[in-house]
Design a protein around this motif. Structure first.
Motif, PDB file in Angstrom:
ATOM      1  N   TRP A  43      -5.309  12.492   3.492  1.00 15.06           N
ATOM      2  CA  TRP A  43      -4.596  13.721   3.839  1.00 15.06           C
ATOM      3  C   TRP A  43      -3.217  13.430   4.396  1.00 15.06           C
ATOM      4  CZ3 TRP A  43      -6.154  18.651   2.941  1.00 15.06           C
ATOM      5  CH2 TRP A  43      -7.453  18.803   2.479  1.00 15.06           C
ATOM      6  N   GLY A  44      -2.243  14.230   3.953  1.00 18.55           N
ATOM      7  CA  GLY A  44      -0.889  14.203   4.512  1.00 18.55           C
ATOM      8  C   GLY A  44      -0.231  12.841   4.419  1.00 18.55           C
ATOM      9  N   GLU A  45       0.530  12.533   5.436  1.00 15.12           N
ATOM     10  CA  GLU A  45       1.278  11.277   5.485  1.00 15.12           C
ATOM     11  C   GLU A  45       0.495  10.216   6.249  1.00 15.12           C
ATOM     12  OE1 GLU A  45       4.384  10.411   4.234  1.00 15.12           O
ATOM     13  OE2 GLU A  45       4.311  12.263   3.106  1.00 15.12           O
ATOM     14  N   ALA A  46      -0.791  10.126   5.990  1.00 15.16           N
ATOM     15  CA  ALA A  46      -1.626   9.144   6.678  1.00 15.16           C
ATOM     16  C   ALA A  46      -1.091   7.742   6.420  1.00 15.16           C
ATOM     17  CB  ALA A  46      -3.070   9.251   6.193  1.00 15.16           C
ATOM     18  N   ALA A  47      -0.955   6.998   7.465  1.00 17.04           N
ATOM     19  CA  ALA A  47      -0.430   5.645   7.338  1.00 17.04           C
ATOM     20  C   ALA A  47      -1.514   4.683   6.879  1.00 17.04           C
ATOM     21  CB  ALA A  47       0.138   5.190   8.676  1.00 17.04           C
ATOM     22  N   ALA A  48      -1.115   3.713   6.111  1.00 12.72           N
ATOM     23  CA  ALA A  48      -1.989   2.607   5.726  1.00 12.72           C
ATOM     24  C   ALA A  48      -1.373   1.355   6.320  1.00 12.72           C
ATOM     25  CB  ALA A  48      -2.066   2.495   4.209  1.00 12.72           C
ATOM     26  N   SER A  49      -2.178   0.533   6.949  1.00  9.67           N
ATOM     27  CA  SER A  49      -1.688  -0.697   7.557  1.00  9.67           C
ATOM     28  C   SER A  49      -2.527  -1.866   7.092  1.00  9.67           C
ATOM     29  CB  SER A  49      -1.758  -0.618   9.087  1.00  9.67           C
ATOM     30  OG  SER A  49      -0.938   0.403   9.566  1.00  9.67           O
TER      31      SER A  49
ATOM     32  N   GLY B 247      -7.059  -3.215  -7.654  1.00 10.42           N
ATOM     33  CA  GLY B 247      -8.282  -2.443  -7.485  1.00 10.42           C
ATOM     34  C   GLY B 247      -8.055  -0.951  -7.560  1.00 10.42           C
ATOM     35  N   PRO B 248      -9.146  -0.206  -7.396  1.00 11.35           N
ATOM     36  CA  PRO B 248      -9.062   1.259  -7.475  1.00 11.35           C
ATOM     37  C   PRO B 248      -8.387   1.836  -6.232  1.00 11.35           C
ATOM     38  CG  PRO B 248     -11.280   0.601  -6.886  1.00 11.35           C
ATOM     39  CD  PRO B 248     -10.519  -0.668  -7.161  1.00 11.35           C
ATOM     40  N   PRO B 249      -7.823   3.046  -6.338  1.00 15.42           N
ATOM     41  CA  PRO B 249      -7.189   3.673  -5.173  1.00 15.42           C
ATOM     42  C   PRO B 249      -8.220   4.126  -4.137  1.00 15.42           C
ATOM     43  CG  PRO B 249      -7.168   5.184  -7.025  1.00 15.42           C
ATOM     44  CD  PRO B 249      -7.727   3.882  -7.530  1.00 15.42           C
ATOM     45  N   ILE B 250      -7.752   4.277  -2.922  1.00 18.31           N
ATOM     46  CA  ILE B 250      -8.561   4.862  -1.847  1.00 18.31           C
ATOM     47  C   ILE B 250      -8.345   6.369  -1.947  1.00 18.31           C
ATOM     48  CG2 ILE B 250      -8.940   4.979   0.640  1.00 18.31           C
ATOM     49  CD1 ILE B 250      -7.565   2.149   0.748  1.00 18.31           C
ATOM     50  N   GLU B 251      -9.406   7.111  -2.153  1.00 17.14           N
ATOM     51  CA  GLU B 251      -9.338   8.543  -2.452  1.00 17.14           C
ATOM     52  C   GLU B 251      -9.196   9.425  -1.215  1.00 17.14           C
ATOM     53  OE1 GLU B 251      -9.333   9.888  -5.513  1.00 17.14           O
ATOM     54  OE2 GLU B 251      -9.664   8.008  -6.577  1.00 17.14           O
ATOM     55  N   ARG B 252      -8.672  10.631  -1.456  1.00 17.24           N
ATOM     56  CA  ARG B 252      -8.647  11.746  -0.513  1.00 17.24           C
ATOM     57  C   ARG B 252      -8.046  11.394   0.850  1.00 17.24           C
ATOM     58  NH1 ARG B 252     -10.428  16.141  -2.236  1.00 17.24           N
ATOM     59  NH2 ARG B 252     -10.895  16.980  -0.197  1.00 17.24           N
TER      60      ARG B 252
ATOM     61  N   GLU C 195      -1.138  18.031  -0.428  1.00 18.61           N
ATOM     62  CA  GLU C 195      -1.187  17.271   0.816  1.00 18.61           C
ATOM     63  C   GLU C 195      -2.253  16.184   0.759  1.00 18.61           C
ATOM     64  OE1 GLU C 195      -1.419  19.609   4.339  1.00 18.61           O
ATOM     65  OE2 GLU C 195       0.106  20.996   3.651  1.00 18.61           O
ATOM     66  N   VAL C 196      -3.109  16.246  -0.236  1.00 15.69           N
ATOM     67  CA  VAL C 196      -4.162  15.248  -0.402  1.00 15.69           C
ATOM     68  C   VAL C 196      -3.696  14.246  -1.450  1.00 15.69           C
ATOM     69  CG1 VAL C 196      -6.559  14.849  -1.058  1.00 15.69           C
ATOM     70  CG2 VAL C 196      -5.932  16.943   0.133  1.00 15.69           C
ATOM     71  N   GLY C 197      -3.783  12.972  -1.109  1.00 20.18           N
ATOM     72  CA  GLY C 197      -3.340  11.948  -2.051  1.00 20.18           C
ATOM     73  C   GLY C 197      -4.288  10.774  -2.088  1.00 20.18           C
ATOM     74  N   ARG C 198      -3.805   9.702  -2.647  1.00 18.09           N
ATOM     75  CA  ARG C 198      -4.557   8.451  -2.762  1.00 18.09           C
ATOM     76  C   ARG C 198      -3.679   7.317  -2.260  1.00 18.09           C
ATOM     77  NH1 ARG C 198      -6.151   9.165  -9.078  1.00 18.09           N
ATOM     78  NH2 ARG C 198      -7.794  10.698  -8.779  1.00 18.09           N
ATOM     79  N   VAL C 199      -4.306   6.292  -1.714  1.00 17.80           N
ATOM     80  CA  VAL C 199      -3.584   5.074  -1.361  1.00 17.80           C
ATOM     81  C   VAL C 199      -3.856   4.060  -2.460  1.00 17.80           C
ATOM     82  CG1 VAL C 199      -3.390   3.147   0.263  1.00 17.80           C
ATOM     83  CG2 VAL C 199      -3.577   5.485   1.119  1.00 17.80           C
ATOM     84  N   HIS C 200      -2.779   3.589  -3.069  1.00 18.12           N
ATOM     85  CA  HIS C 200      -2.847   2.577  -4.116  1.00 18.12           C
ATOM     86  C   HIS C 200      -2.342   1.262  -3.555  1.00 18.12           C
ATOM     87  CE1 HIS C 200      -3.366   5.463  -7.526  1.00 18.12           C
ATOM     88  NE2 HIS C 200      -2.785   6.276  -6.665  1.00 18.12           N
ATOM     89  N   LEU C 201      -2.961   0.170  -3.981  1.00  8.64           N
ATOM     90  CA  LEU C 201      -2.541  -1.166  -3.576  1.00  8.64           C
ATOM     91  C   LEU C 201      -1.955  -1.885  -4.782  1.00  8.64           C
ATOM     92  CD1 LEU C 201      -5.706  -2.129  -1.536  1.00  8.64           C
ATOM     93  CD2 LEU C 201      -3.567  -1.182  -0.673  1.00  8.64           C
TER      94      LEU C 201
ATOM     95  N   ALA D 242       0.872  -1.171   0.000  1.00 11.65           N
ATOM     96  CA  ALA D 242       0.000   0.000   0.000  1.00 11.65           C
ATOM     97  C   ALA D 242       0.911   1.224   0.000  1.00 11.65           C
ATOM     98  CB  ALA D 242      -0.899   0.009   1.229  1.00 11.65           C
ATOM     99  N   VAL D 243       0.660   2.153  -0.898  1.00 10.55           N
ATOM    100  CA  VAL D 243       1.496   3.351  -0.979  1.00 10.55           C
ATOM    101  C   VAL D 243       0.605   4.571  -1.202  1.00 10.55           C
ATOM    102  CG1 VAL D 243       1.936   3.022  -3.443  1.00 10.55           C
ATOM    103  CG2 VAL D 243       3.509   4.398  -2.106  1.00 10.55           C
ATOM    104  N   GLN D 244       0.894   5.630  -0.453  1.00  7.91           N
ATOM    105  CA  GLN D 244       0.163   6.883  -0.586  1.00  7.91           C
ATOM    106  C   GLN D 244       0.883   7.729  -1.623  1.00  7.91           C
ATOM    107  OE1 GLN D 244       1.103  10.197   0.550  1.00  7.91           O
ATOM    108  NE2 GLN D 244      -0.879  11.159   0.506  1.00  7.91           N
ATOM    109  N   VAL D 245       0.137   8.266  -2.600  1.00  5.52           N
ATOM    110  CA  VAL D 245       0.701   9.062  -3.681  1.00  5.52           C
ATOM    111  C   VAL D 245       0.021  10.422  -3.708  1.00  5.52           C
ATOM    112  CG1 VAL D 245       1.144   9.186  -6.162  1.00  5.52           C
ATOM    113  CG2 VAL D 245       1.101   6.966  -5.027  1.00  5.52           C
ATOM    114  N   SER D 246       0.836  11.483  -3.700  1.00  9.41           N
ATOM    115  CA  SER D 246       0.331  12.852  -3.824  1.00  9.41           C
ATOM    116  C   SER D 246       0.805  13.424  -5.146  1.00  9.41           C
ATOM    117  CB  SER D 246       0.855  13.728  -2.686  1.00  9.41           C
ATOM    118  OG  SER D 246       0.366  13.275  -1.455  1.00  9.41           O
ATOM    119  N   ARG D 247      -0.028  14.250  -5.762  1.00  9.21           N
ATOM    120  CA  ARG D 247       0.297  14.853  -7.050  1.00  9.21           C
ATOM    121  C   ARG D 247       0.648  16.319  -6.891  1.00  9.21           C
ATOM    122  NH1 ARG D 247      -4.472  13.244 -11.003  1.00  9.21           N
ATOM    123  NH2 ARG D 247      -3.090  14.294 -12.438  1.00  9.21           N
ATOM    124  N   GLY D 248       1.704  16.738  -7.565  1.00  5.99           N
ATOM    125  CA  GLY D 248       2.057  18.148  -7.658  1.00  5.99           C
ATOM    126  C   GLY D 248       2.245  18.863  -6.335  1.00  5.99           C
ATOM    127  N   GLY D 249       2.748  18.177  -5.320  1.00  9.30           N
ATOM    128  CA  GLY D 249       2.998  18.793  -4.030  1.00  9.30           C
ATOM    129  C   GLY D 249       1.781  18.908  -3.133  1.00  9.30           C
TER     130      GLY D 249
END
Length: 85
Positions: free
Chosen positions: A70-76, A63-68, A47-53, A38-45
């Motif tokens: 914020w920041g460096e939110a951890a995925a576990s 599957g599709p990314p988990i949207e919106r 703070e809001v990103g997506r978690v991709h699996l 699982a990796v969080q990706v932000s675009r163009g600097g």
């Protein structure tokens, strides 16, 4: 990068995953069975990103990314096939 029996290769490129040359990776988590990432990706600097699996062996999206996210939110991983964030 990933190193396996086939050698070394790029596992993920933030620009390709995020669809933006300025995309960057944030928080990352590898599943306990080492098969998924699982990796969080932000675009163009942003703070809001997506978690991709991703499947680590193939590099394919799971599957599709988990949207919106914020920041460096951890995925576990909660078990081999569930992600909490």
């Amino acid at each position: 990068y990933i190193r396996d029996a086939a050698g070394e290769r790029v596992l993920l490129d933030p620009a390709m995953v995020g669809g933006d040359p300025l995309a960057s990776f944030g928080a990352m988590e590898i599943a306990p069975d080492c098969r998924s990432l699982a990796v969080q990706v932000s675009r163009g600097g942003s703070e809001v990103g997506r978690v991709h699996l991703f499947d680590i062996a193939s590099g394919k999206k799971l599957g599709p990314p988990i949207e919106r996210i914020w920041g460096e939110a951890a995925a576990s991983f909660f078990g081999p096939d569930k992600v909490i964030y």
